[in-house]
Structure formats: C-alpha cells, structure tokens
Design an enzyme around this catalytic site. Structure first.
Site, PDB file in Angstrom:
ATOM      1  N   GLY A 224      70.928  29.303  30.037  1.00  6.95           N
ATOM      2  CA  GLY A 224      70.175  28.469  30.952  1.00  6.95           C
ATOM      3  C   GLY A 224      71.013  27.999  32.126  1.00  6.95           C
ATOM      4  CB  ILE A 225      70.436  26.415  35.104  1.00  8.29           C
ATOM      5  CG1 ILE A 225      71.252  26.189  36.371  1.00  8.29           C
ATOM      6  CG2 ILE A 225      69.242  25.488  35.048  1.00  8.29           C
ATOM      7  CD1 ILE A 225      70.495  26.573  37.642  1.00  8.29           C
ATOM      8  N   GLY A 226      72.773  24.348  34.049  1.00  7.94           N
ATOM      9  CA  GLY A 226      73.195  22.981  33.803  1.00  7.94           C
ATOM     10  C   GLY A 226      74.665  22.914  33.444  1.00  7.94           C
ATOM     11  CD  GLU A 247      62.704  30.646  30.178  1.00  7.10           C
ATOM     12  OE1 GLU A 247      62.661  29.528  30.717  1.00  7.10           O
ATOM     13  OE2 GLU A 247      62.492  30.815  28.958  1.00  7.10           O
TER      14      GLU A 247
END
Length: 437
Positions: A224-226, A247
């Site tokens: 993911g992102i973060g 995704e």
C-alpha cells in the site's frame, strides 16, 4: 467518420457536456486521479444554480475535484451521495450529520474486487465522468492511473463523458476507451493530483526490517501507501527480481523499479509486467508510467480477484490496519462508532496471498496510535475487515508473529508479545477476564 473527425464532432465545453445530464439521473465519476475536475465542477455549478435539482451520485474517495464541487454544503444535499470508501471530506460530513441529525451521505460496503460487478449488475448508471489521456492514432484514450471500476462503468453507462488531460499517462493492459464509445469530450490540461512521497517513520523502518526477510527474491508483492509501507519498500532495496501485482501503484514501487529491484522476471502471471488497478503518486511517477510498455492496468475485478492473486507463486501481501484484537481479527475501516475508510481490497489480498504457493499475508501496523496513547492491539475489535481464520503474519515495530495454526490462547500470547510494552499488562488482564489465557 475517422477517429479524428469523431473527436472533433464530440468536443464540447464543460457546460455543454454536463447539460446532457437529466434530472434524477444516476451519475458516477472516476476515483482518485481519475476524477475529472472540469466536468465535476460544471456539474456542481448546475446543481448549485438549480439547473439540476437532484441526482444520485456514486463515487469512491472524495478527493479535491469532488469534495470542492459536489460535497460542499448546499450541493451535497442534492446529489444523494453513495460512497464506497471514506476519506477526510466524508469524516467532516459525518461530524456534521451527528450535529444536525440529518442524514446526507450513505456508505456502500463492498470489496474492491466486487465493485465493477455493481456497475454491471446492480447500479443502473446513466452517466459516467472520467479523466483520460489524449487520444492516440487509433482513436483510443487511456484511463491511465485509474482502471479500478472505471473501465467497467464506462462500458455499462448510457452516457460517457471524458475529460482529456495531456498529463494523464497512457497505460496499457485493459485501459483503452475508443472515441466511438464516448458521447462528449472536454479538454482540461491541468496538473494531476499528487500524493507525495510518504516519509518513513522510525516504526515503519523497524517493521520493514522485520518483514524483508519473509520476502524471497523473485516474489510478487502487493503493497500500500503510507509510512509503514514506505518502510517496507526501503527494506526491500537489496532484493532481486521482485514482481508487482498490486491494487495500488505508489512512488515507492517506482523507486524499486528504477533501482532494478522490481523486474517481474519471475512472475507466474504477466511476467515482466507491472500490474495494478490504481496509481497514486507524484508527477515523476506518473511520467514514469507514461507510454511505458511494462505497465499494465486491469479492472479491480481482475487484479483483486482472489483466484488470480493465488495463481502467483510466492505472493506476499503487505497491508496495514487500524487495529487487531487478541483473537486475530483485523479492523482496517472503523474508528469508534463510525466507518473511517472502507474494506477496499485488503481482504482480497489477505485471502489470495494465503492461497498462493509459497505465499504470505502480512498485516503491518505501528503498535500505538494517537501519539502513543492508544494500543493498536486491543481486546476485541468492533468491526471485522479480515476474519481471524485468514490472518497470518502480524508485525509491529516490536516483533512479528504468525497466527496460522495457533490456538486462541497462543494467538493472544503472541499478539501481546508484539504490543507496545506500556499496554501489555492491560492486554494480559483483558485476556484473562475472558479466559483467553
């Protein structure tokens, strides 16, 4: 007419394009970077001036184009907003609803993998608005950063309105829309929204160092992102021949491609291709994707399909969460009594990775929230995103444990061992009260 003539015939002003939308229609717009700012603003103007009195509006993540045009007070009451994933704008609307007692916005629970199906079978969509790249010589636009549900909604609506932006990257795969499928075209060449590069936290680096040894060279990853995912990406910098089936494509993944860490050489499906359904990043990462034959986007119904994910050998899924309880249940969408985000595609990848030959599913989260005042490992969550039977590895900056095959007692003990030390006694007492340990 050839493609160029069709383009010219369908080119309109934004006001002319949204004038095609009728009272009471069901309307949707692309998500994230795919939200067309000029079309959405023109639609907001029609609603604000009572050119339209009401529509039903489906969307995912109210970023600036939508939040500034359609979710403002005086307009949002006219659009009957149905949201698939909440963000900052929706949080404020929920607070407003609490104060006024007047329900304005509705949340639609759905796995990201199932979202295109809604537009095929459930939502009777009149108009879809989306940003696209400039048309190529064959008459095709590209959806660029956003395939997600856009490619499906574009072909299951009665009217497709596109906003051409020269900054939208051209991406291959199943991202093409032909000019003959479009009812109206507007042009608006503005900078794309940027997520920026998330700075890695100290805890994120510690988590990345724990996770990296679990990722074999040649693995296919979803990330993911973060701050925590950025820490994991940093820790993978010395790996070889990783692949992407994700995704969300992020700037940290672009960095790993440039470094030669990600090649896709050993992927079971789509070798040498970087497969995604949504990209959210920086001007540099968008430019890197543009006309790059290694990038392919597909609908979330394909990218997030558990059956597709599980066909990749050595698939490693790395997701974060809001909290996890002592039973191993993960909450990635609720804070307090209210929906905070949405399930998104997390469970799709948790389950798909666990079924992969040699695959691993990892939940990574910092051990505390709110500046250390709350433990993210809790006695019991109120809303479950990932059920305990499917949760495998859990990692905080204090350690990593595998819950697969463990009894409820062993799970509770394992999770307490990686909780922040300030909360371990409290968690132990809670576990004893319900006879977990």
């Amino acid at each position: 007419m050839d493609a160029a003539d069709l383009y010219t015939a369908k080119l309109k002003s934004t006001a002319e394009a949204v004038a095609l939308i009728s009272e009471g229609e069901t309307v949707s717009a692309g998500m994230a970077i795919g939200q067309p700012p000029a079309l959405v603003a023109a639609l907001g103007d029609r609603l604000r001036t009572n050119g339209l009195k009401s529509i039903r509006f489906y969307y995912k993540i109210g970023m600036q184009p939508i939040s500034d045009s359609l979710l403002v007070e005086g307009v949002r009451e006219k659009i009957d907003p149905h949201c698939f994933f909440l963000s900052g704008t929706e949080h404020q609307i929920i607070k407003d609803q609490q104060q006024t007692g007047h329900k304005v916005m509705s949340f639609v629970p759905v796995h990201f993998s199932d979202l295109p199906r809604l537009f095929k079978e459930i939502i009777d969509l009149d108009t879809f608005l989306v940003t696209v790249s400039p048309m190529d010589g064959g008459g095709y636009f590209s959806l660029g950063t956003n395939n997600d549900f856009a490619s499906t909604a574009a072909r299951h609506c009665r009217r497709l309105l596109v906003e051409v932006n020269q900054n939208m990257p051209r991406v291959f795969g199943q991202s093409q829309i032909h000019v003959s499928e479009v009812e109206a075209i507007v042009e608006n060449h503005v900078p794309l929204i940027e997520a920026g590069v998330a700075e890695t936290s100290e805890a994120g680096r510690a988590i990345g160092a724990l996770i990296a040894p679990l990722v074999p060279d040649g693995a296919t990853i979803q990330l993911g992102i973060g701050r925590v995912p950025s820490g994991v990406a940093e820790a993978l910098s010395n790996h070889q021949d990783l692949g992407i089936h994700t995704e969300l494509f992020s700037p940290s993944m672009a960095d790993l491609i440039r470094k030669g860490v990600i090649t896709g050489k050993k992927k079971t499906l789509h070798p040498f291709k970087h497969v995604f359904t949504v990209a959210f990043g920086t001007r540099e990462s968008y430019a890197f994707m543009n006309d790059n034959a290694a990038f392919e986007s597909y609908p979330s119904s394909y990218v997030n399909d558990i059956r597709v994910i599980s066909q990749h050998d050595n698939f490693v899924s790395i997701n974060t969460a809001i909290e996890i309880d002592l039973y191993g249940q993960v909450n990635a969408e609720f804070i307090g009594e209210h929906e905070y985000s949405g399930s998104g595609g997390q469970y799709d990848f948790v389950k798909g990775a666990s079924l992969s030959k040699g695959g691993k599913s990892i939940i990574a989260l910092q051990s505390t929230a709110r500046k250390g005042t709350l433990s993210t490992i809790v006695p019991k969550v109120g809303m479950v995103t990932d059920p305990r039977m499917d949760v495998e590895y859990v990692c905080t900056e204090h350690g990593i444990v595998n819950l697969r095959g463990k009894s409820t007692k062993e799970r509770a003990e394992a999770l307490i061992s990686i909780a922040h030390p300030d909360f371990r006694d409290e968690l132990t007492a809670a576990a004893k009260r319900v006879t977990l340990i």
